[in-house]
Design an enzyme around this catalytic site. Structure first.
Site, PDB file in Angstrom:
ATOM      1  CD  GLU A  49     -45.322  38.455 -14.018  1.00 48.23           C
ATOM      2  OE1 GLU A  49     -46.195  38.543 -13.163  1.00 48.23           O
ATOM      3  OE2 GLU A  49     -45.558  38.149 -15.208  1.00 48.23           O
ATOM      4  CG  ASP A  60     -47.678  33.542 -23.102  1.00 49.79           C
ATOM      5  OD1 ASP A  60     -48.163  34.422 -22.365  1.00 49.79           O
ATOM      6  OD2 ASP A  60     -46.754  32.785 -22.754  1.00 49.79           O
TER       7      ASP A  60
END
Lengths: 263, 408
Positions: A49, A60
């Site tokens: 990823e 995040d």
């Protein structure tokens, strides 16, 4: 069939769980992140990823926010991230690459242009955090049409009523977010995640990979045991952020991969 | 079906939460079920007389509505042209229009059984309004505020704490309003089951832009009725300042279909709308993008990275704008202009001197545009501008810019 589909078919045939590793493109600089990326398959990573930095990564935690900031401060752009993938593909034709990030840099580049470039560069799938099924016409459907997988996140709040909608236009694999929260936060508990994974697997033939809150070889093993594999991101990015050399980072990745593969 | 011209500008958003291409629901999956639930609850509340009875009661007895529509006679004479009216939303409890919306959202949150309220704030006005209403209802309140703003808005930070709120200084990113909004979203995603996110402006994922607009529309509804009573006709021009755009949307919305009314939104031009990007004029100096749950005009670089806005007014210091404004801009129903820091400061001083009203720096931008156009307009031209906040919070900033040392 994308490289993602091939890879999961291969893992299934071997009876092996997938280990997915996340790094941020351009963190802390282009050369270092490319060196780490090129070493990931050798360290046992099944799917890469590759994070696309964004100024406002709302899903995040601090670790990945800071990684994005370092990359942007170092001059990383979407064009450079695509170049990084092209360079990687010169020596690796088989490891699947999923680009992960937020929609605006893609929208800004132009969806059609981006999809052509992404496919040509050797990207296999996309995870775009701020595009739920309600916005499928933006990128998900055009991406599938362009031959890229669009990997959707399912979460603890995705109830039974909503799950079919989430699965409908998903391809490649399903990314189950183990916690309600942001990356790098609370630890995922295998006992709690297991019934959720079972619930999703009952509704789809796609592999279900679990991410968020996995940071040690033991937790990678525990989570991979109850799913088709697991993702580790913040724990790897943290080492890069601490200034570790690619070899050291990759040693840690190898330990995590071993954990997942021993499941 | 033939492509008809819209016969109403008041039908948006559509089922996807869009105003034209703007708006939408660009949030992570974790938040989607909650946002859909919120939409359903709001749709229900909108037509529920008990909901509006509760709102009206609190607007009247807690906020002090209706706010006056005031004829600024000396200012009108001073400028020598159009007749200037001020919608006095700075007289509301907590000193700004923010509380109109907060009340609506908190009543809704209580009906949804949420026990914890989070909010983002820039200058602190929305944070103070949220802390206030939470105190009134005994709800836990957490306010995210950029670390930089915490420093320069110390009185509002103390107010929020007095009101029982927890103020969390945001150091992630660059520590400004947009980062505060990011951290509020991170909190929400983590505590989604018991927490309600009280957004302060007409932005964010659907249904927020429409919901906040509807709550703020009380400003325009009152203004329309008041000007009809005073002048027997509609105003010719209405003007409001825009950061995210909630006070402006509140004034504009009830006038959108009155085609004779010219509508002007005033963005913060900072040090000038040019390549240095030291401004917050998203419509004048930005382009469409996706941030904080909606598509709208944003200040961004060529790679789609979001830029920091700059303005003397912390309340306008945001790189985006509500999606309905982006749509009104593109279809041409409203005009959008920008005013620099220096022009806003001059308007601030003029308002103090001519009318005995200390305005906030945000509406000082609207007033600065009034100063530009009023002298060019005939004496029977009616202008209504939204004086959406009082300036007590800004006196330190203004003193600094005027070179006055406030330390005794």
């Amino acid at each position: 069939m994308t490289r993602i589909d091939d890879r999961f078919a291969e893992l299934k045939a071997k009876g092996r769980k997938a280990f997915v590793a996340y790094i941020m493109a351009g963190d802390p600089d282009l050369d270092t992140s490319l060196a780490v990326m090129q070493g990931l398959p050798g360290a046992g990573v099944d799917v890469i990823e590759l994070g696309m930095p964004f100024t406002d990564p709302m899903a995040d935690g601090p670790t990945i926010q800071l990684a994005g900031q370092r990359a942007l401060d170092g001059g990383q752009t979407l064009a450079k991230t695509l170049d990084m993938v092209r360079t990687f593909r010169k020596t690796d034709q088989t490891t699947p690459i999923v680009m992960m990030g937020y929609y605006n840099p893609i929208y800004s580049r132009g969806v059609d242009r981006f999809l052509v470039e992404a496919k040509e560069a050797g990207i296999d799938g996309l995870i775009v955090v701020d595009l739920p099924p309600e916005e499928d016409e933006e990128l998900c459907l055009p991406a599938q049409k362009a031959g890229l997988n669009f990997i959707r996140l399912a979460t603890p709040t995705t109830d039974a009523k909503r799950l079919p909608k989430v699965l409908q236009n998903t391809s490649g694999f399903v990314y189950y977010v183990s916690i309600t929260g942001i990356t790098g936060a609370a630890a995922a508990q295998a006992a709690e995640v297991a019934p959720e994974v079972a619930r999703i697997k009952a509704a789809t033939d796609l592999p279900v990979i679990v991410g968020f809150g996995i940071s040690t070889p033991d937790s990678a093993k525990a989570i991979a045991t109850i799913a088709d594999g697991c993702v580790v991101g913040s724990a790897i990015v943290k080492e890069i952020g601490a200034g570790k050399a690619p070899a050291e980072v990759l040693a840690q990745v190898a330990a995590l991969a071993q954990g997942a593969h021993s499941a | 079906m033939p492509e008809d011209m819209p016969n109403s500008y008041m039908t948006g958003p559509d089922e996807q939460g869009r105003f034209g291409i703007f708006g939408g629901r660009f949030v992570s999956e974790t938040l989607m079920p909650l946002i859909l639930d919120l939409e359903e609850r709001y749709e229900h509340a909108k037509t529920d007389p008990t909901f509006w009875a509760e709102m009206n009661d609190l607007w009247t007895h807690y906020v002090g509505r209706p706010s006056p529509l005031y004829y600024a006679e000396r200012l009108t004479q001073h400028l020598g042209g159009a007749k200037i009216y001020m919608k006095r939303d700075e007289l509301n409890h907590t000193g700004a229009h923010k509380i109109n919306n907060v009340l609506g959202q908190i009543i809704l949150a209580r009906r949804m059984g949420k026990t914890r309220i989070i909010a983002e704030t820039g200058a602190g006005q929305h944070g103070v309004a949220t802390a206030t209403v939470c105190a009134k209802f005994g709800l836990k309140c957490v306010v995210y505020m950029g670390a930089h703003d915490v420093e320069r808005q110390a009185p509002n930070v103390f107010r929020m704490k007095l009101l029982g709120a927890e103020v969390i200084p945001v150091t992630s990113g660059r520590g400004t309003l947009k980062d505060a909004m990011n951290d509020a979203l991170r909190d929400w995603v983590t505590n989604v089951r018991d927490t309600f996110y009280c957004i302060g402006t007409v932005a964010g994922p659907h249904p927020y832009p429409a919901m906040v607009r509807d709550f703020q529309s009380i400003i325009g509804k009152e203004a329309k009725q008041q000007i009809l009573e005073r002048e027997g006709r509609l105003p010719d021009t209405i003007i409001a300042a825009i950061g995210g755009g909630s006070n402006a949307m509140g004034l504009f919305y009830p006038f959108l279909d009155d085609k004779s009314v010219r509508i002007i939104g005033v963005e913060a031009g900072g040090k000038g709308v040019d390549d240095r990007m030291e401004h917050c004029a998203s419509l004048t100096g930005g382009r469409p993008g996706v941030l904080h749950g909606n598509r709208t005009y944003l200040l961004q670089d060529e790679d789609g990275q979001i830029l920091e806005g700059y303005s003397i007014s912390a309340g306008l210091d945001y790189p985006g704008i509500g999606p309905e404004h982006s749509w009104l801009h593109d279809v041409g129903r409203a005009e959008y202009v920008s005013i620099t820091d220096a022009e806003a400061l001059a308007a601030f001083q003029l308002c103090c001197e001519q009318e005995g009203i200390i305005p906030a720096l945000e509406p000082s931008h609207a007033l600065a545009h009034v100063m530009k156009i009023a002298p060019t307009l005939p004496k029977d031209h009616l202008i209504v501008m939204n004086l959406c906040g009082r300036g007590d919070k800004d006196i330190f900033t203004v003193a600094k810019h005027l070179g006055v040392n406030m330390k005794i």
